[in-house]
Write an enzyme that holds these catalytic residues in place. Structure first.
Site, PDB file in Angstrom:
ATOM      1  N   ASP A 190      -8.313  -4.625  -6.406  1.00 55.55           N
ATOM      2  CA  ASP A 190      -7.932  -3.484  -5.584  1.00 55.55           C
ATOM      3  C   ASP A 190      -8.416  -2.219  -6.287  1.00 55.55           C
ATOM      4  O   ASP A 190      -7.794  -1.754  -7.241  1.00 55.55           O
ATOM      5  CB  ASP A 190      -6.409  -3.440  -5.402  1.00 55.55           C
ATOM      6  CG  ASP A 190      -5.996  -2.368  -4.398  1.00 55.55           C
ATOM      7  OD1 ASP A 190      -6.838  -1.496  -4.075  1.00 55.55           O
ATOM      8  OD2 ASP A 190      -4.848  -2.399  -3.939  1.00 55.55           O
TER       9      ASP A 190
ATOM     10  N   HIS B 133      -7.240  -5.401  -1.924  1.00 58.22           N
ATOM     11  CA  HIS B 133      -5.998  -4.831  -1.413  1.00 58.22           C
ATOM     12  C   HIS B 133      -5.237  -5.865  -0.567  1.00 58.22           C
ATOM     13  O   HIS B 133      -4.043  -5.753  -0.378  1.00 58.22           O
ATOM     14  CB  HIS B 133      -6.382  -3.617  -0.565  1.00 58.22           C
ATOM     15  CG  HIS B 133      -5.285  -2.627  -0.377  1.00 58.22           C
ATOM     16  ND1 HIS B 133      -4.525  -2.125  -1.409  1.00 58.22           N
ATOM     17  CD2 HIS B 133      -4.816  -2.012   0.742  1.00 58.22           C
ATOM     18  CE1 HIS B 133      -3.642  -1.263  -0.927  1.00 58.22           C
ATOM     19  NE2 HIS B 133      -3.800  -1.178   0.373  1.00 58.22           N
TER      20      HIS B 133
ATOM     21  N   SER C  81       0.844  -1.187   0.000  1.00 54.85           N
ATOM     22  CA  SER C  81       0.000   0.000   0.000  1.00 54.85           C
ATOM     23  C   SER C  81       0.888   1.248   0.000  1.00 54.85           C
ATOM     24  O   SER C  81       1.721   1.377  -0.885  1.00 54.85           O
ATOM     25  CB  SER C  81      -0.925  -0.058   1.222  1.00 54.85           C
ATOM     26  OG  SER C  81      -1.972   0.835   1.067  1.00 54.85           O
TER      27      SER C  81
END
Ligand SMILES: *[C@@H]1O[C@H](CO)[C@@H](O)[C@H](O)[C@H]1NC(C)=O
Ligand SMILES: *[C@@H]1O[C@H](CO)[C@@H](O)[C@H](O)[C@H]1NC(C)=O
Ligand SMILES: *[C@@H]1O[C@H](CO)[C@@H](O)[C@H](O)[C@H]1NC(C)=O
Ligand SMILES: *[C@@H]1O[C@H](CO)[C@@H](O)[C@H](O)[C@H]1NC(C)=O
Ligand SMILES: *[C@@H]1O[C@H](CO)[C@@H](O)[C@H](O)[C@H]1NC(C)=O
Ligand SMILES: *[C@@H]1O[C@H](CO)[C@@H](O)[C@H](O)[C@H]1NC(C)=O
Ligand SMILES: *[C@@H]1O[C@H](CO)[C@@H](O)[C@H](O)[C@H]1NC(C)=O
Ligand SMILES: *[C@@H]1O[C@H](CO)[C@@H](O)[C@H](O)[C@H]1NC(C)=O
Ligand SMILES: *[C@@H]1O[C@H](CO)[C@@H](O)[C@H](O)[C@H]1NC(C)=O
Length: 770
Positions: free
Chosen positions: A691, A723, A608
């Site tokens: 995602d 994600h 991330s």
């Protein structure tokens, strides 16, 4: 089996805990007479002997052990505080399936665990107090309505024979919460999907449209991993009334369910994707319901504002915001996200959190208390406290509150009086590990469920006066896959960062020997407003990485949460400056201060924001200090950030809109030519197709560049993951590739024959290189 030496047994010779080595076993047996205890269970004794004989050999938390370890939910005590209820689920690589969750009771005196039921139709077992040991649960099969569920009641003393059906519900509801009214009725709440007209949506009965097209007139067309439709989440209320004779009386549904959310356009609760029953509460007298919804008058994509709504349980009036723009008590200038409504024991007050900023998702949460009735006032508690609590419960007397909050890399419990002033500093009464859930026990104690770097699940008692009192259960002492994990597995240190001190965790491999060296594994967290904490994770589990043969260093640089607003907020408009420099200084500190860490063969990994940072490091001098990099779901092309649906996030973090403040977006652009030209470190990219916050196109873009520039690289994509990589078979491949990648380049693969290797892949690698 609670002999005189209980205290001693607890420590070195717990019947659940094998002695760590043969010497300890010997001491246990000779000094404490533990032999009697051990011999009660020959199987276990045998295991201990076996363990004793392999002293010194490397135990390792492998990806398989991590993924197949039991996963347990919070332990919820019954009213008398004698037992607590929890569920467990477990995956098996033999059958390639998960067990359905089974339910167990833990005796709060002895810690003994007994199974209540493993019927896969049973979910959400809930104590039905206050008078008996009866339980309410959701039965996943509805005899009459396909796709519906049923409510059943049973007694914990004889679960199978006592159970009966109390209600048939027309859709797949979950999130059961209950309160017993003065007249003895059971008022309950559940949530599910609602059609626009307020009718519960039942997927099995819904008509499938002929076309798959989606049409949108407003932004926020998709979020996290799903596309928005005209349906939305709603809280529904119902009542179970006692019917029949005194001896044979049963509860049954009275009337039908009421949708408490649908009455006002644009309300939605719980708020997806992470909202659950924590987004609403029922008052202990059963009369009132509070729920959280995003602000209905604002566009969803570029605000985080949300309010707490209050509505009578019987749905006789429309839900009203208690802290909306037009509510009488709304604190001045407080416009951010509201959360965690919790009624006081006397049903007269409602505690909740709210952030101040209207579009900053990581703004500090402040505790507020609303007074029901004609007053409608809102009091602010401990306004100046520089922490951002995320869980709140009243004590049984209603004169103080207990908060769960991130603090210095842990999730701790704090307490404060219900009339605390602005400058009151709440006091922590737990310290290590991370609290996941807590419940009042009679006598002012709380039952806490938590985890730590070294245990996936621990249940203990604590109180504001005494701190942690007694540990009843710790998974590392029970689960075979976690055997050998313990509090010595990690440590922490602080170093001078760019502009302030930075705290970091350090996690050792099993069998760690200070006189040897281990390659550095530099762990970079996401968020960016988040932190590495002393907690267990089934993704990015520190110990799994360490046990390949690394020392994991997990720093909390600028942007991290739990150390005060200043550190968190300083990352705004500074994604690549202070945090990068904090990481450089952290890496230098490690190189200069820990002889047992080999920084020459180190690797770095992040997801991330951590993926962005790894991408940034690849194009900057720090990148040359690593033998390999792993970047999971990071952003790459600065100008593509606007493809996210969370506009509030980018507009806060880059301090303005994409058109008026483009320089802010471009300032730290890993795809700028001057950075691409520095790319040189072997890099594994993980980017999954579902995602929607950081779309897969960024991973594809970076892979194109790495390959064209001739940098050793591999792309790992999961079409069905968001994600996070959650499915167990996918998680196994993820670990296999990620660990295989770093092991290839760090030299660990050559040193440790048991280390995960890329050659072990069960998934064919597509490679058309000439
Ligand atoms: C449920 O538990 C019983 C008793 O422990 C056991 O015999 C049975 O195999 C279990 N069933 C499942 C589906 O796990
Ligand atoms: C759930 O209940 C239904 C109806 O009795 C039954 O057919 C089904 O086998 C049950 N499922 C399990 C796993 O027991
Ligand atoms: C709590 O559990 C104990 C043990 O099962 C039981 O004796 C007691 O009645 C329960 N109390 C309540 C209020 O559920
Ligand atoms: C669940 O409901 C089905 C259908 O009413 C019933 O046959 C089954 O026995 C129930 N199981 C449990 C555990 O409540
Ligand atoms: C609400 O809308 C759904 C979907 O169009 C429909 O099936 C249902 O009958 C409607 N409910 C009412 C009460 O009109
Ligand atoms: C948020 O989006 C709406 C359109 O959905 C727009 O009218 C508004 O100006 C935007 N707000 C900001 C701060 O850009
Ligand atoms: C509260 O936290 C501090 C560290 O900030 C710790 O030293 C102390 O032991 C904690 N208090 C309790 C009661 O756990
Ligand atoms: C802190 O980071 C900034 C931005 O990268 C840099 O310009 C500055 O020199 C650093 N300060 C120190 C003391 O290293
Ligand atoms: C954000 O923008 C505002 C207005 O242009 C400015 O005053 C502020 O200093 C900026 N903040 C940061 C962190 O760059």
């Amino acid at each position: 089996m609670a002999p005189l030496w209980t205290a001693w047994i607890r420590i070195p010779c717990n019947t659940n805990t094998p002695p760590r080595n043969s010497l300890q076993a010997l001491i246990c047996i000779i000094v404490y007479g533990g032999v009697c205890v051990y011999l009660f269970d020959t199987m276990r004794t045998f295991q201990w002997l076996a363990l004793g004989s392999v002293v010194g050999s490397a135990f390792a938390l492998t990806p398989e052990k991590l993924i197949t370890a039991p996963r347990r939910d919070n332990a919820v005590p019954n009213r008398s505080g004698k037992v607590a209820l929890f569920s467990t689920a477990q995956y098996s690589f033999d059958t390639h399936s998960s067990s359905s969750a089974w339910w167990s009771l833990i005796d709060l005196k002895s810690g003994k665990v007994s199974q209540l039921t493993n019927d896969s139709n049973v979910s959400e077992l809930t104590w039905l107090g206050p008078t008996d040991s009866s339980l309410l649960y959701i039965n996943g099969t509805n005899a009459d309505v396909p796709g519906g569920v049923e409510l059943w009641i049973a007694d914990s003393s004889d679960f199978t024979n006592s159970r009966y059906k109390a209600a048939s519900l027309p859709a797949s509801f979950s999130g059961l919460k209950t309160a017993v009214t003065k007249s003895g009725d059971i008022n309950f709440l559940v949530y599910g999907q609602s059609y626009g007209n307020g009718t519960a949506y039942n997927e099995e009965l819904a008509v499938t449209p002929l076309s798959s097209a989606r049409i949108y007139d407003s932004i926020y067309v998709r979020h996290w991993d799903s596309w928005l439709s005209t349906n939305f989440n709603a809280v529904f209320s119902g009542t179970l009334k006692k019917k029949g004779s005194k001896s044979g009386s049963h509860y049954a549904l009275d009337g039908s369910l009421k949708n408490l959310v649908a009455g006002t356009k644009n309300l939605e609760s719980p708020y997806p994707p992470f909202g659950d029953s924590g987004d609403y509460d029922i008052s202990p007298n059963g009369k009132w319901v509070a729920f959280k919804s995003k602000a209905p008058e604002l566009p969803r994509a570029n605000h985080t504002a949300s309010y707490i709504y209050l509505v009578p349980h019987d749905g006789s009036k429309k839900a009203e915001a208690i802290n909306g723009p037009d509510s009488p008590g709304t604190p001045k200038d407080v416009k951010g996200d509201s959360s965690a409504p919790a009624f006081s024991p006397d049903s007269k007050k409602l505690a909740y959190f709210q952030m101040t900023d209207i579009s900053y998702e990581a703004d500090r949460r402040t505790l507020y208390v609303y007074t029901l009735g004609s007053e409608k006032t809102i009091a602010t508690l401990a306004r100046d406290w520089d922490r951002s609590p995320d869980a709140v419960k009243w004590n049984a007397k209603g004169n103080s509150l207990i908060l769960g909050t991130e603090d210095h890399g842990r999730e701790k419990l704090f307490t404060l009086p219900a009339d605390a002033g602005d400058d009151y500093k709440p006091k922590n009464f737990t310290d290590g590990g991370s609290v996941k859930g807590f419940y009042n026990l009679p006598g002012g104690e709380v039952l806490v469920t938590g985890s730590a770097i070294w245990t996936s699940w621990a249940v203990y008692t604590a109180s504001p006066e005494k701190g942690v009192i007694d540990t009843l259960f710790s998974a590392n002492e029970v689960d075979p896959g976690l055997k050998g994990l313990g509090p010595d597995d990690f440590d922490e240190f602080t170093y001078k960062g760019n502009w302030t001190d930075i705290h970091s965790w350090i996690i050792y491999p099993t069998g760690f020997d200070k006189s040897k060296t281990y390659p550095l594994l530099f762990y970079i967290h996401g968020g960016p407003q988040s932190a590495w904490t002393d907690s267990w994770s089934s993704r990015w589990n520190y110990k799994v990485w360490a046990d390949q043969g690394y020392v994991v260093v997990a720093p909390n640089p600028t942007g991290s949460s739990g150390y005060g607003d200043k550190l968190t907020d300083a990352i705004q408009n500074n994604w690549g400056s202070y945090p990068y420099d904090d990481l450089v200084k952290g890496w230098e500190y490690v190189r200069d201060n820990f002889d047992f860490i080999d920084t020459d063969n180190g690797v770095a990994a992040g997801a991330s924001y951590g993926g962005f940072m790894v991408n940034w490091i690849q194009g900057n001098p720090l990148g040359r200090e690593f033998k390999a990099l792993v970047s999971h779901d990071g952003t790459f092309v600065a100008d593509s950030k606007v493809a996210t649906e969370e506009l509030w996030f980018i507009e806060h973090d880059f301090n303005g809109t994409f058109w008026a403040n483009r320089d802010n977006y471009r300032r730290w652009d890993p795809s700028a030519p001057e950075h691409i030209l520095q790319f040189d470190t072997p890099m594994l990219l993980v980017h999954s197709s579902k995602d929607y916050r950081l779309p897969v196109s960024d991973g594809l873009a970076l892979f194109n560049i790495l390959q064209e520039r001739g940098v050793p690289s591999r792309l790992l994509n999961f079409p069905d993951e968001n994600h996070w990589v959650l499915k167990q078979e996918n998680s196994l491949v993820w670990h296999q590739q990620v660990l295989g990648w770093i092991n290839r380049y760090s030299g660990v693969g050559k040193k440790n024959p048991d280390a995960v290797s890329l050659d072990d892949t069960t998934v064919p690698v597509v490679d058309f290189n000439p």
